[in-house]
Design a protein around this motif. Structure first.
Motif, PDB file in Angstrom:
ATOM      1  N   ASN A 150     -19.877 -12.535 -15.981  1.00  0.00           N
ATOM      2  CA  ASN A 150     -19.679 -12.939 -14.486  1.00  0.00           C
ATOM      3  C   ASN A 150     -19.383 -11.938 -13.560  1.00  0.00           C
ATOM      4  O   ASN A 150     -18.561 -10.902 -13.996  1.00  0.00           O
ATOM      5  N   PRO A 151     -20.175 -11.756 -12.457  1.00  0.00           N
ATOM      6  CA  PRO A 151     -20.096 -10.656 -11.541  1.00  0.00           C
ATOM      7  C   PRO A 151     -18.593 -10.264 -10.742  1.00  0.00           C
ATOM      8  O   PRO A 151     -18.317  -9.208 -10.531  1.00  0.00           O
ATOM      9  N   PHE A 152     -18.039 -11.418 -10.870  1.00  0.00           N
ATOM     10  CA  PHE A 152     -16.720 -11.089 -10.097  1.00  0.00           C
ATOM     11  C   PHE A 152     -15.631 -10.896 -10.982  1.00  0.00           C
ATOM     12  O   PHE A 152     -14.746  -9.959 -10.896  1.00  0.00           O
ATOM     13  N   LEU A 153     -15.498 -11.621 -12.358  1.00  0.00           N
ATOM     14  CA  LEU A 153     -14.521 -11.150 -13.475  1.00  0.00           C
ATOM     15  C   LEU A 153     -14.949 -10.175 -14.074  1.00  0.00           C
ATOM     16  O   LEU A 153     -14.074  -9.481 -14.816  1.00  0.00           O
ATOM     17  N   HIS A 154     -16.120  -9.629 -14.058  1.00  0.00           N
ATOM     18  CA  HIS A 154     -16.652  -8.366 -14.798  1.00  0.00           C
ATOM     19  C   HIS A 154     -16.352  -8.903 -16.346  1.00  0.00           C
ATOM     20  O   HIS A 154     -15.832  -7.705 -17.062  1.00  0.00           O
ATOM     21  N   LYS A 155     -16.473  -9.962 -16.823  1.00  0.00           N
ATOM     22  CA  LYS A 155     -16.355 -10.223 -18.266  1.00  0.00           C
ATOM     23  C   LYS A 155     -17.076 -11.424 -18.609  1.00  0.00           C
ATOM     24  O   LYS A 155     -17.331 -12.297 -17.663  1.00  0.00           O
ATOM     25  N   PRO A 156     -17.517 -11.757 -19.759  1.00  0.00           N
ATOM     26  CA  PRO A 156     -18.426 -13.045 -20.048  1.00  0.00           C
ATOM     27  C   PRO A 156     -17.373 -14.543 -20.021  1.00  0.00           C
ATOM     28  O   PRO A 156     -16.109 -14.208 -20.355  1.00  0.00           O
ATOM     29  N   LEU A 157     -17.679 -15.208 -19.648  1.00  0.00           N
ATOM     30  CA  LEU A 157     -16.836 -16.500 -19.743  1.00  0.00           C
ATOM     31  C   LEU A 157     -17.381 -17.445 -20.807  1.00  0.00           C
ATOM     32  O   LEU A 157     -18.074 -18.534 -20.670  1.00  0.00           O
ATOM     33  N   TYR A 158     -17.086 -16.701 -21.905  1.00  0.00           N
ATOM     34  CA  TYR A 158     -17.690 -17.090 -23.148  1.00  0.00           C
ATOM     35  C   TYR A 158     -16.258 -17.474 -23.955  1.00  0.00           C
ATOM     36  O   TYR A 158     -15.190 -16.921 -24.082  1.00  0.00           O
ATOM     37  N   TYR A 159     -16.398 -18.853 -24.582  1.00  0.00           N
ATOM     38  CA  TYR A 159     -15.087 -19.187 -25.426  1.00  0.00           C
ATOM     39  C   TYR A 159     -15.527 -19.849 -26.552  1.00  0.00           C
ATOM     40  O   TYR A 159     -16.219 -21.169 -26.647  1.00  0.00           O
ATOM     41  N   PRO A 160     -15.404 -19.245 -27.755  1.00  0.00           N
ATOM     42  CA  PRO A 160     -15.493 -19.704 -29.002  1.00  0.00           C
ATOM     43  C   PRO A 160     -14.417 -20.792 -29.544  1.00  0.00           C
ATOM     44  O   PRO A 160     -13.219 -20.443 -29.149  1.00  0.00           O
ATOM     45  N   ILE A 161     -14.967 -21.659 -30.190  1.00  0.00           N
ATOM     46  CA  ILE A 161     -13.970 -22.598 -31.029  1.00  0.00           C
ATOM     47  C   ILE A 161     -14.123 -22.455 -32.519  1.00  0.00           C
ATOM     48  O   ILE A 161     -15.222 -22.744 -33.040  1.00  0.00           O
ATOM     49  N   ASP A 162     -13.142 -21.957 -33.217  1.00  0.00           N
ATOM     50  CA  ASP A 162     -13.589 -21.339 -34.436  1.00  0.00           C
ATOM     51  C   ASP A 162     -13.493 -22.675 -35.396  1.00  0.00           C
ATOM     52  O   ASP A 162     -12.734 -23.634 -34.882  1.00  0.00           O
ATOM     53  N   SER A 163     -14.260 -22.670 -36.171  1.00  0.00           N
ATOM     54  CA  SER A 163     -14.612 -23.665 -37.216  1.00  0.00           C
ATOM     55  C   SER A 163     -15.237 -25.256 -36.456  1.00  0.00           C
ATOM     56  O   SER A 163     -15.251 -26.046 -37.195  1.00  0.00           O
ATOM     57  N   GLY A 164     -15.264 -24.720 -35.305  1.00  0.00           N
ATOM     58  CA  GLY A 164     -15.760 -25.956 -34.546  1.00  0.00           C
ATOM     59  C   GLY A 164     -14.822 -27.197 -34.478  1.00  0.00           C
ATOM     60  O   GLY A 164     -15.493 -28.389 -34.207  1.00  0.00           O
ATOM     61  N   ASP A 165     -13.468 -26.949 -34.463  1.00  0.00           N
ATOM     62  CA  ASP A 165     -12.668 -28.120 -34.551  1.00  0.00           C
ATOM     63  C   ASP A 165     -12.745 -28.814 -33.186  1.00  0.00           C
ATOM     64  O   ASP A 165     -12.863 -28.367 -32.093  1.00  0.00           O
ATOM     65  N   VAL A 166     -12.773 -30.100 -33.572  1.00  0.00           N
ATOM     66  CA  VAL A 166     -13.335 -31.067 -32.416  1.00  0.00           C
ATOM     67  C   VAL A 166     -11.862 -31.119 -31.359  1.00  0.00           C
ATOM     68  O   VAL A 166     -11.873 -31.422 -30.376  1.00  0.00           O
ATOM     69  N   ASN A 167     -10.739 -31.317 -32.130  1.00  0.00           N
ATOM     70  CA  ASN A 167      -9.464 -31.467 -31.471  1.00  0.00           C
ATOM     71  C   ASN A 167      -9.221 -30.188 -30.529  1.00  0.00           C
ATOM     72  O   ASN A 167      -8.925 -30.327 -29.164  1.00  0.00           O
ATOM     73  N   ASN A 168      -9.422 -28.912 -30.970  1.00  0.00           N
ATOM     74  CA  ASN A 168      -9.299 -27.921 -30.166  1.00  0.00           C
ATOM     75  C   ASN A 168     -10.443 -27.712 -29.223  1.00  0.00           C
ATOM     76  O   ASN A 168     -10.039 -27.469 -27.883  1.00  0.00           O
TER      77      ASN A 168
END
Length: 653
Positions: free
Chosen positions: A404-422
């Motif tokens: 993102n050009p404003f935050l200067h960081k990726p807006l990437y959010y991993p969900i470990d193990s693909g946990d549905v509740n998380n």
């Protein structure tokens, strides 16, 4: 006969109003160039006269004219000019009211939120004093303080507008007249640029900033759109259902608070190439257009049939970029003040050079398309155990996509193990946060805090960084929205020096450099790049053949007889393959700097990566050519062939 005379009279009158055309007349060449013509930009008040020394008609500020002839009249130099390079001569300009424009380079302001304001300095040395200081903030802060208190600061001519100037909606030129590179003590390469600034047109009564009351009034009608782009392949069933549930919750909230007209949700589902796996049914499909959905019940009705695929795709990677581009292309984003696309997937994306890709674009190009529309891209990456081998490559793609050009960081959010509740908690939090931001923005209040009313222990959850990013991003979009509503313009015309990066946080860009290419230049660039790709493909088989083939090509083209085209040309930049409009640009070219020794030292994988990068740029050039909305005329009555397209520097070869 009478009608014929009338027709002839009208035709003659129309002909007289057009610039004179000489089929064999060409503009003057720039000194030392063989194909690059002399160009000037007009200052405000510059008049176009029929003869040197006469009064004429005032031209729009910073119209671009080509110079066909120079003439000295008493103490003044006059320029015979035309609006294009095709022999249309329209009159004479006094040289003193123009500025030479050798490189068709322009800049765009980045979003001013999250960085120091860009200052326009009288002299280059004034910037160097700040950059070369061990503590640049100690020098800059007093200057900013004086400007805030409206005290005179002799070395600063102007500062950028308070609110973001959206170049896509309110095109402005910030032409580059010269440049110089500085390496700072902090280890960054900062480009100092000599610029002149101009707006396309000033709006009567426009203001640089608003007080709190004006800001509150302008936020009325501020709306947001959140479009989920969801992988609907065979493994995604639980996440599809949980996304529906999250959106249903949000709709119930916004209906309770009478915000139905403030927040709209959309949904695009994607799979992969149906020719490779016909049972997939579709590659990308718009289930809900946010401009056409009525309420929560209508949304759920539209996505009722959305289910995971019943057959597997032909590859692990899916057509994620195709889904994102459908959301970007098919939604009318102009109806919304805040714009979000949230990608949800458990797999990587088909590379732009993959034959199964529907876009033939890579992450960087998709990101630029989103930035053009003012859309923020999020990615929720479900790291399920079954896709473990794909996790690293997919993460790299989505970090690049969501940078993102404003935050200067990726807006990437991993969900470990693909946990549905998380995953469900994160989707709930994001949708809820955006809705809360719109409510506070609409009411004229500041969106303070990152949790927006969440419980005290909420910061410990995995959603906390995501909520914080969403809050900051909302502020950036509000700035852009307010600038649009107020008609914020770039500063008046002046020559000055600026830094292309924040003077204190030098990793943060303050401008985006764009090269204004004509149709013929873009076509030439595509043709030559295609030939380089073809030669590189041959070179993968026999490394010696690549440069031999390119030297032969350069000799055939014969663009510049002074360029080295024999065996002594060991760098692509020495061969004269790319046009003179590329020479002298303030950037490091991957293609021009490639030499024969480096090419031969690469293994097959590295050579293949080089070719793939060039191929994705070629695909993007094709998109530029077809994008009729973004071609710009820089002078009245200019031949459309000399219209220009603002190409970001990073998309040049």
């Amino acid at each position: 006969m009478k009608n014929m005379h009338g027709f002839c009279a009208a035709l003659c009158a129309a002909a007289l109003s057009l610039p004179a055309v000489a089929a064999d007349q060409k503009p003057l060449l720039q000194e030392g160039k063989h194909a690059l013509y002399q160009r000037v930009l007009t200052y405000p008040g510059c008049e176009l006269a029929s003869k040197p020394g006469e009064a004429g008609k005032e031209q729009p500020a910073f119209s671009r004219f080509y110079v066909y002839q120079r003439s000295q009249q008493a103490n003044d130099e006059w320029l015979e000019v035309g609006p294009d390079s095709f022999g249309h001569v329209s009159g004479w300009l006094k040289s003193a009211c123009t500025v030479e424009w050798k490189m068709q380079l322009t800049l765009a302001f980045t979003n001013p939120a999250g960085r120091n304001p860009m200052l326009f300095f009288r002299d280059k040395t004034d910037i160097e004093k700040i950059l070369n200081n061990e503590k640049p903030a100690a020098v800059l802060d007093p200057i900013l303080s004086d400007l805030k208190r409206q005290r005179p600061v002799p070395q600063v001519l102007a500062r950028e507008p308070e609110y973001m100037v959206d170049q896509q909606k309110n095109f402005y030129l910030l032409p580059v007249l010269g440049s110089d590179d500085v390496f700072t003590d902090t280890g960054f390469q900062v480009r100092l640029l000599n610029v002149a600034s101009v707006s396309e047109k000033a709006k009567a009564g426009s203001a640089a900033k608003a007080n709190a009351s004006d800001e509150k009034n302008m936020m009325t009608g501020f709306t947001a759109s959140v479009v989920f782009v969801i992988d609907s392949t065979i493994s995604m069933g639980p996440y599809i259902d949980r996304t529906k549930e999250a959106i249903d919750k949000v709709y119930k909230r916004i209906e309770k608070e009478n915000l139905q007209d403030k927040v709209k949700f959309g949904l695009v589902a994607y799979r992969s190439n149906v020719k490779a796996a016909p049972g997939l049914e579709y590659e990308s499909k718009m289930f809900v257009d946010p401009n056409k959905v009525k309420d929560g019940k209508d949304f759920l009705a539209k996505v009722h049939d959305l289910k995971q695929a019943t057959v597997s795709s032909s590859k692990v990677d899916e057509d994620a970029y195709g889904g994102v581009m459908m959301a970007l292309d098919k939604v009318d984003w102009t109806q919304f003040g805040a714009r979000y696309v949230v990608l949800i997937t458990d797999a990587g994306a088909l590379d732009g050079t993959d034959k199964l890709s529907s876009t033939h674009l890579d992450a960087a190009q998709i990101r630029q398309e989103a930035a053009y529309r003012g859309v923020a891209l999020y990615a929720m990456h479900l790291k399920t155990p079954s896709g473990a081998k794909n996790h690293a490559s997919a993460e790299a793609q989505y970090r690049d996509l969501t940078l993102n050009p404003f935050l200067h960081k990726p807006l990437y959010y991993p969900i470990d193990s693909g946990d549905v509740n998380n995953f469900g908690q994160m989707v709930d939090s994001l949708a809820d946060a955006i809705t809360g931001q719109i409510k506070t923005a609409w009411s004229g209040e500041e969106t303070a805090g990152s949790a927006l009313g969440a419980s005290a222990d909420y910061g410990k959850s995995n959603a906390a960084p995501l909520l914080s990013d969403a809050e900051k991003l909302s502020k950036a979009m509000r700035l852009a929205y307010l600038g649009e509503k107020q008609g914020t313009q770039a500063p008046p015309v002046f020559k000055s020096w600026i830094s292309d990066r924040d003077l204190v946080n030098q990793n943060v860009p303050a401008t985006e450099v764009r090269v204004l290419l004509t149709k013929s230049e873009l076509s030439d660039l595509s043709d030559v790049l295609k030939k380089i790709v073809d030669a590189a493909n041959e070179g993968m088989i026999s490394p010696d053949d690549m440069f031999a083939s390119l030297r032969s090509l350069a000799a055939t083209m014969g663009n510049d007889p002074t360029q080295a085209k024999g065996k002594s040309a060991t760098r692509l930049g020495e061969m004269g393959l790319l046009g003179e409009y590329i020479d002298g640009l303030p950037y490091l070219s991957e293609v021009l700097s490639l030499d024969e020794e480096t090419w031969k030292s690469w293994d097959g994988l590295e050579q293949e990566r080089f070719i793939r990068r060039l191929n994705t740029k070629l695909n993007y050039y094709q998109r530029y050519n077809q994008d009729v909305d973004r071609w710009i005329a820089l002078a009245p009555d200019s031949d459309p062939r000399d219209n220009v397209y603002p190409v970001p520097l990073e998309n040049l070869p």
